[in-house]
Structures are given as C-alpha cells and as structure tokens.
Write a protein that holds these residues in place. Structure first.
Motif, PDB file in Angstrom:
ATOM      1  N   ILE A 141       0.279  17.984  -3.163  1.00  0.00           N
ATOM      2  CA  ILE A 141      -0.383  16.804  -3.720  1.00  0.00           C
ATOM      3  C   ILE A 141       0.390  15.495  -3.452  1.00  0.00           C
ATOM      4  O   ILE A 141      -0.200  14.418  -3.456  1.00  0.00           O
ATOM      5  N   CYS A 142       1.705  15.610  -3.197  1.00  0.00           N
ATOM      6  CA  CYS A 142       2.474  14.382  -2.922  1.00  0.00           C
ATOM      7  C   CYS A 142       3.326  14.510  -1.659  1.00  0.00           C
ATOM      8  O   CYS A 142       4.214  13.688  -1.421  1.00  0.00           O
ATOM      9  N   ARG A 143       3.057  15.543  -0.863  1.00  0.00           N
ATOM     10  CA  ARG A 143       3.915  15.858   0.285  1.00  0.00           C
ATOM     11  C   ARG A 143       4.053  14.696   1.275  1.00  0.00           C
ATOM     12  O   ARG A 143       5.159  14.234   1.558  1.00  0.00           O
ATOM     13  N   ASN A 144       2.929  14.231   1.790  1.00  0.00           N
ATOM     14  CA  ASN A 144       2.990  13.188   2.823  1.00  0.00           C
ATOM     15  C   ASN A 144       3.592  11.908   2.278  1.00  0.00           C
ATOM     16  O   ASN A 144       4.355  11.215   2.957  1.00  0.00           O
ATOM     17  N   GLU A 145       3.262  11.601   1.044  1.00  0.00           N
ATOM     18  CA  GLU A 145       3.729  10.345   0.439  1.00  0.00           C
ATOM     19  C   GLU A 145       5.241  10.384   0.208  1.00  0.00           C
ATOM     20  O   GLU A 145       5.925   9.380   0.408  1.00  0.00           O
ATOM     21  N   VAL A 146       5.749  11.540  -0.213  1.00  0.00           N
ATOM     22  CA  VAL A 146       7.200  11.665  -0.444  1.00  0.00           C
ATOM     23  C   VAL A 146       7.953  11.498   0.879  1.00  0.00           C
ATOM     24  O   VAL A 146       8.954  10.772   0.957  1.00  0.00           O
ATOM     25  N   SER A 187       0.842  -1.210   0.000  1.00  0.00           N
ATOM     26  CA  SER A 187       0.000   0.000   0.000  1.00  0.00           C
ATOM     27  C   SER A 187       0.875   1.257   0.000  1.00  0.00           C
ATOM     28  O   SER A 187       0.543   2.255  -0.648  1.00  0.00           O
ATOM     29  N   VAL A 188       2.005   1.211   0.693  1.00  0.00           N
ATOM     30  CA  VAL A 188       2.905   2.381   0.726  1.00  0.00           C
ATOM     31  C   VAL A 188       3.530   2.595  -0.660  1.00  0.00           C
ATOM     32  O   VAL A 188       3.629   3.722  -1.148  1.00  0.00           O
ATOM     33  N   LEU A 189       3.899   1.497  -1.327  1.00  0.00           N
ATOM     34  CA  LEU A 189       4.470   1.612  -2.677  1.00  0.00           C
ATOM     35  C   LEU A 189       3.427   2.238  -3.615  1.00  0.00           C
ATOM     36  O   LEU A 189       3.715   3.177  -4.365  1.00  0.00           O
ATOM     37  N   ASP A 190       2.211   1.700  -3.542  1.00  0.00           N
ATOM     38  CA  ASP A 190       1.144   2.188  -4.428  1.00  0.00           C
ATOM     39  C   ASP A 190       0.826   3.654  -4.170  1.00  0.00           C
ATOM     40  O   ASP A 190       0.652   4.437  -5.112  1.00  0.00           O
ATOM     41  N   GLU A 191       0.752   4.027  -2.913  1.00  0.00           N
ATOM     42  CA  GLU A 191       0.431   5.421  -2.587  1.00  0.00           C
ATOM     43  C   GLU A 191       1.519   6.357  -3.107  1.00  0.00           C
ATOM     44  O   GLU A 191       1.220   7.458  -3.588  1.00  0.00           O
ATOM     45  N   THR A 192       2.764   5.907  -3.028  1.00  0.00           N
ATOM     46  CA  THR A 192       3.869   6.753  -3.506  1.00  0.00           C
ATOM     47  C   THR A 192       3.754   6.952  -5.017  1.00  0.00           C
ATOM     48  O   THR A 192       3.845   8.082  -5.512  1.00  0.00           O
ATOM     49  N   ILE A 193       3.535   5.851  -5.731  1.00  0.00           N
ATOM     50  CA  ILE A 193       3.413   5.952  -7.189  1.00  0.00           C
ATOM     51  C   ILE A 193       2.219   6.838  -7.567  1.00  0.00           C
ATOM     52  O   ILE A 193       2.339   7.730  -8.428  1.00  0.00           O
TER      53      ILE A 193
END
Ligand code: OGA
Ligand code: NI
Length: 370
Positions: free
Chosen positions: A175-180, A105-111
């Motif tokens: 838009i990608c802050r938390n994921e990065v 799930s972490v990989l997918d969220e990052t992508i």
C-alpha cells in the motif's frame, strides 16, 4: 520495578503484553472508540506538567529557503544560505527547509501512502508487527521501546531500513511501497544538499559528510499519532534527541511537534511544502559541539484527524578503521580542543538500542569534564 502493584492489583507487565500481543497499536485502541486510555500510557505528573508548558510567545523554528541552492551556482548567495544553516544548527538544532526541490505532489503522496498503511484494519497490518528491533528490514510496531520506557506513548510506527544494504522492496507493505521508495530517494537528495551546507558551515569540503558515508545508513519511520481520548494524560513521543547525523522530517498539517529552545518548548507549525531538518547526537559530537542535537517531543494528538510524520534518520555506514569516532580532527586546534572523547561503535549502538528513548544521550556520557 515491582511486577504487581500491591495496592491495586495492577499488573503492568500483563497489560503491556496483552496490548503488544493484540498487535492493534494505539490506532486500534483509538478506532475501538475507547474513552479512557490504558494505565501504562499514563505519564507521571512531572512529565505531564512539563508537557503543559509550551512557549507563549509564538516563535517558530527558522525557515530556510533552499531554492537558489538547488537551482543556481551563485556563490555569494550560497554563502548566505550556509550562514543561515550554520546559525540554525548552532542555536536551534532545527530548521524548516522550503523550496528544497521536491515537488509538493511527492510530499503529499508520501503522507497519503503512510496514512493509508496505518488506516488499514489491524489484522492486515499485523503481519508486519514485530517487537525485536533489528538492523535491516521492515517492521511495524507500537512504541519500539514499549518494555523499556517507563510509560508508553500514543503513536505507532512503520519502520524500514533503506540502506546501506538495499532494502528488498517486496518486503515493504504494498500500500505504500512505491511512495516509500520514491520518498527515500527525494529525501536523500535534500539531505545531501543540507549536509553540504553543514560541511561548508564548518569550513570543511562540501562533500566531506558524503565521503564519510553519512548518507548511507538510512532508517525511514512512518509515524501515526491517532486521536487520543485523554491527551492530557499521555504524550505522542517522549522528549528525546535523535542519535544520528541528521533527520529529515515530513509531516501532515496536524500539529504536535515541539522543540526545546533555551528553557522553552516551541511549537513547530507545519508549513505546507516544508521539510524539518534537525541535527542528531552524532553530528553534535563530530562537530565538537558546534552544531546542537536538541530535545524535541510530540504532544498526544487531541485532533480527530491523525497526525502523520515520516522521518528519515541518516547515520554513518562505515566506522573508521580503528572503530572509534569523535570530534573531527580538522575542527580541533589548541584554541578549540576536543570537548568530547572518542567513542566506540559498541558504545554508540548500546546507547541507541539499549534504552528507552527518554534516557540520557551519548553526548553527556562522553563529555570531557574540566
Ligand atoms: C522521531 C521524532 C517527531 C515527529 O521519530 O525521532 O522525533 O514529529 N519524531 O514524529
Ligand atoms: Ni526525534
């Protein structure tokens, strides 16, 4: 290079500038529905011919299962994994890690988050668009070597320095802050595990690379390879080696990455949940040639769906007191003399920033000839 092509009146510099100043990136060009690519993306026939040669035998890079390393202290099993990592780093310079402990799930969220950044209208992304490649901070650009490379490549990138100085999180696009931030943490944990295995493979203490600060200076780059209407005329990324210690790469399911193995270019098949790890020039040098920094490249994307990859380059943050680096003294002996000379911070940095990514690597420059 002539500023103007006398025969055709083609002004390459003017076109490059217009593209750069439009801040639209190749994603913008692709979304505009163009059917032919601007001429400065077209690569010379030799490069294109070489890009057409990929391995017919469908080998893949080694796949290494890290599950028992992450979860247990079984020493016999660890030795086996150390052997696998060592062998992969020696012969391929690349491997794909599975069961590395980071939830899918972490990989997918990052992508998804990196894709979402690139999917925004270019007016929104434009405020992050920069040309100067400085150490630190966040930048979005198309081809960070646009004015230095002989031909441009079909990708855009969002880049963030995650260390050694802590990044100002607010500088990241929302838009990608938390994921990065989350991905940097997870990928660094995987990199630490891999560095321990690499150390053990050289007969060093497991924590040696961490001690040498190889986990600290991290650059995260979220690449987007949008659909290219003429994929046979250009490339996704020119063939190159990575300069640092190791690189951790997460990609979506759209293929395109190729690794040089012997004389062949091998397609790297995306494995769900897999993370690609490769050795950089710095690791080849300090390991005195034991581990290999191998050429890789990305084909221009012919699929309507964008290829997304997120790489983190791991570099050292502290140079030795005298400002030099070279093969680690622990690895040298009369039977194994240094095959590379020491190099300075300045040589390393100049090689990193002063060239198009297709230039000769530092490794060739510091090889001791005998
Ligand atoms: C790189 C690189 C490959 C990819 O950024 O150095 O090799 O698949 N990227 O995006
Ligand atoms: Ni690379």
């Amino acid at each position: 290079m002539a500023a103007m092509d006398a025969n055709s009146g083609y002004d390459r510099m003017k076109e490059l500038k217009e593209f750069d100043e439009s801040k639209m990136g190749v994603k913008g060009l692709s979304d505009s529905g163009i059917t032919s690519i601007p001429r400065f993306f077209v690569h010379p026939p030799e490069t294109l011919a070489d890009f057409k040669k990929s391995s017919s035998t469908c080998t893949n890079i080694p796949i290494i299962d890290l599950s028992s390393i992450v979860n247990s202290k079984d020493t016999d099993h660890r030795l086996k994994i150390v052997e696998q990592v060592k062998e992969a780093a020696k012969t391929w310079g690349f491997f794909q890690a599975i069961n590395h402990g980071v939830p899918i799930s972490v990989l997918d969220e990052t992508i998804h988050a990196i894709k979402a950044f690139h999917d925004q209208p270019h007016e929104v992304k434009a405020k992050f668009y920069k040309r100067e490649n400085e150490i630190g901070g966040v930048m979005y650009t198309s081809n960070n070597d646009l004015y230095r490379a002989k031909s441009a490549a079909w990708h855009d990138s969002l880049q963030a320095w995650m260390g050694p100085e802590p990044l100002k999180v607010a500088d990241l696009p929302e838009i990608c802050r938390n994921e990065v931030v989350a991905w940097d943490k997870s990928a660094t944990e995987v990199a630490e595990t891999v560095m321990e295995l690499l150390c053990e493979g050289l007969g060093l203490e497991a924590g040696k690379f961490k001690e040498l600060t190889f986990l600290d200076a991290r650059v995260l780059v979220g690449h987007c390879y949008p659909y290219c209407p003429q994929p046979d005329l250009t490339v996704g990324i020119t063939s190159h080696t990575d300069p640092g210690v190791i690189t951790v790469l997460l990609q979506n399911h759209v293929p395109g990455l190729q690794v040089k193995h012997g004389d062949e270019w091998v397609n790297v098949k995306p494995v769900p949940g897999g993370l690609i790890i490769n050795a950089g020039d710095f690791l080849q040098i300090i390991s005195n040639g034991e581990y290999k920094s191998v050429q890789h490249r990305v084909l221009a994307n012919s699929s309507k769906e964008a290829r997304i990859s997120i790489v983190i380059f791991f570099n050292l943050s502290k140079w030795k007191e005298d400002g030099y680096y070279g093969p680690l003294p622990e690895l040298l002996s009369p039977e194994k003399p240094a095959i590379y000379r020491n190099f300075t911070t300045q040589e390393y940095m100049e090689n990193f920033y002063g060239k198009g990514i297709d230039n000769k690597s530092l490794i060739e420059k510091i090889k001791i000839q005998n």
